[in-house]
Each structure stands twice: as structure tokens, then as C-alpha cells.
Design a protein around this motif. Structure first.
Motif, short mmCIF file in Angstrom:
data_model
loop_
_atom_site.label_atom_id
_atom_site.label_comp_id
_atom_site.label_asym_id
_atom_site.label_seq_id
_atom_site.Cartn_x
_atom_site.Cartn_y
_atom_site.Cartn_z
N LEU A 14 -17.65 -10.99 39.87
CA LEU A 14 -17.64 -10.12 38.96
C LEU A 14 -17.84 -11.00 37.42
CD1 LEU A 14 -17.17 -7.25 37.79
CD2 LEU A 14 -14.85 -7.72 37.48
N TRP A 15 -17.21 -12.03 37.23
CA TRP A 15 -17.47 -12.82 35.97
C TRP A 15 -19.08 -13.15 35.84
CZ3 TRP A 15 -12.72 -15.78 37.67
CH2 TRP A 15 -11.61 -15.37 37.09
N GLN A 16 -19.55 -13.43 36.87
CA GLN A 16 -21.04 -13.82 37.21
C GLN A 16 -21.90 -12.64 36.91
OE1 GLN A 16 -21.70 -15.83 40.94
NE2 GLN A 16 -19.94 -17.32 40.54
N HIS A 17 -21.61 -11.32 37.18
CA HIS A 17 -22.66 -10.35 37.32
C HIS A 17 -22.17 -9.11 36.28
CE1 HIS A 17 -24.86 -12.44 40.38
NE2 HIS A 17 -23.65 -12.47 41.11
N GLU A 18 -20.97 -9.26 35.68
CA GLU A 18 -20.39 -8.21 35.03
C GLU A 18 -21.22 -7.60 33.88
OE1 GLU A 18 -16.50 -8.47 33.12
OE2 GLU A 18 -16.91 -10.71 33.04
N PRO A 19 -21.16 -6.50 33.45
CA PRO A 19 -20.37 -5.18 34.21
C PRO A 19 -21.22 -5.02 35.59
CG PRO A 19 -21.75 -4.21 32.36
CD PRO A 19 -21.79 -5.84 32.21
N ARG A 70 -15.55 -4.02 34.68
CA ARG A 70 -15.83 -5.14 33.89
C ARG A 70 -14.35 -5.89 34.05
NH1 ARG A 70 -16.09 -2.80 27.92
NH2 ARG A 70 -13.78 -2.28 27.97
N SER A 71 -14.30 -7.28 33.65
CA SER A 71 -13.10 -8.03 33.88
C SER A 71 -12.15 -7.75 32.74
CB SER A 71 -13.32 -9.56 34.13
OG SER A 71 -13.98 -10.07 32.91
N LEU A 72 -10.72 -7.94 32.71
CA LEU A 72 -9.93 -7.79 31.50
C LEU A 72 -9.36 -9.30 31.11
CD1 LEU A 72 -8.15 -4.39 32.16
CD2 LEU A 72 -9.71 -5.12 30.54
N ILE A 73 -9.44 -10.01 32.39
CA ILE A 73 -8.99 -11.38 32.07
C ILE A 73 -10.15 -12.46 32.46
CG2 ILE A 73 -8.53 -11.55 34.51
CD1 ILE A 73 -5.88 -13.19 33.79
N THR A 74 -10.17 -13.56 31.52
CA THR A 74 -11.13 -14.52 31.48
C THR A 74 -10.77 -15.60 32.58
OG1 THR A 74 -10.14 -15.99 30.23
CG2 THR A 74 -11.38 -14.22 28.97
N GLN A 75 -11.89 -16.10 33.11
CA GLN A 75 -11.86 -17.17 33.96
C GLN A 75 -10.84 -18.42 33.66
OE1 GLN A 75 -15.37 -18.50 35.53
NE2 GLN A 75 -14.70 -19.59 37.06
N ASP A 76 -10.95 -18.59 32.24
CA ASP A 76 -9.99 -19.74 31.66
C ASP A 76 -8.53 -19.35 31.86
OD1 ASP A 76 -12.21 -21.34 31.18
OD2 ASP A 76 -12.19 -20.96 29.32
N ALA A 77 -8.29 -17.93 31.59
CA ALA A 77 -7.11 -17.48 31.46
C ALA A 77 -6.35 -17.28 32.87
CB ALA A 77 -6.78 -16.07 30.77
#
Length: 126
Positions: A14-19, A70-77
Motif C-alpha cells: 500500500l505504501w508503494q502504490h497508494e491510494p 490509503r494508509s493512516l500510519i507511515t512506514q517510519d511510525a
């Protein structure tokens, strides 16, 4: 937020292809997996529903009849949340062992080594 390995895989996609829609994630997942490890669309949809319930993703629109996420949380978080447990579980909380393991096991090119040296130099200045 605790996520299963497969939930983490879906989040990575999802992070790579969002939304994107569940169908789009399923197609990407099929392209990324080996032929003997095909995953059904319903499985992907179930994981997306779980991620939505956990507050990791949200609905942000529609593409025809399909729901777009879409994501609500980042990969870093998320990394910050899971790293302490990972480090404790596999390296008994010893960051030196963790770093040494990755340096020894990874194939590093000159650019990678230069990047790591810069990180260490900057850390020393802190």
C-alpha cells in the motif's frame, strides 16, 4: 499497533502504490509472489478489512464500485513501534548485534558503505 507478517506485507504494498483498491493490491501481490504461493483476493480483502479496523488504513474514495484505500500510519511510525520488540526478540535488545548482523549478512556496494559511514559520522557529531 500490532500487525501480522501478512498485514505488514500488505502495508508495504500500500505504501508503494497508494491510494489503491483491494483488487489493485491483490494484482501487485500476485506479481510479487512465487507461483506456488498464490493468495486469493478474499484473503487480501480480509487483511485490508483488518487493517481498516486497526486504524492503519482508511477509505478515501471509490473507483467505480471498488473502494480506494490509503494508509493512516507511515512506514517510519510503524517501524518505530515494531523495532524495539524485534530487536529484543532476535538480538536481546543489543543494537550492536543487530547492526553487525545486517552489515555481515547484506551485500553492500560502495554507495551503501559510504552512506553507512556518513550515518555513523553524523551520529558521532550528535
Amino acid at each position: 499497533m500490532k500487525l501480522s507478517d501478512f498485514e505488514m506485507d500488505i502495508m508495504q504494498l500500500l505504501w508503494q502504490h497508494e491510494p489503491c483498491t483491494a483488487s489493485q493490491l491483490h494484482k501487485v501481490l500476485l506479481a510479487d509472489t512465487q507461483k506456488d504461493k498464490k493468495v486469493a483476493y478474499t484473503t487480501v480483502k480480509t487483511i485490508i478489512d483488518r487493517l481498516e479496523q486497526k486504524g492503519a488504513i482508511e477509505r478515501c474514495g471509490q473507483d467505480g464500485r471498488a473502494i480506494v484505500f490509503r494508509s493512516l500510519i507511515t512506514q517510519d511510525a510503524l517501524s518505530e513501534q515494531v523495532m524495539p520488540g524485534f530487536m529484543q526478540r532476535f538480538f536481546k535488545g543489543n543494537s550492536r548485534s543487530l547492526i553487525a548482523h545486517f552489515i555481515k549478512e547484506e551485500k553492500l556496494n560502495d554507495e551503501d558503505i559510504e552512506y553507512l559511514q556518513t550515518l555513523l559520522k553524523n551520529k558521532k557529531l550528535d
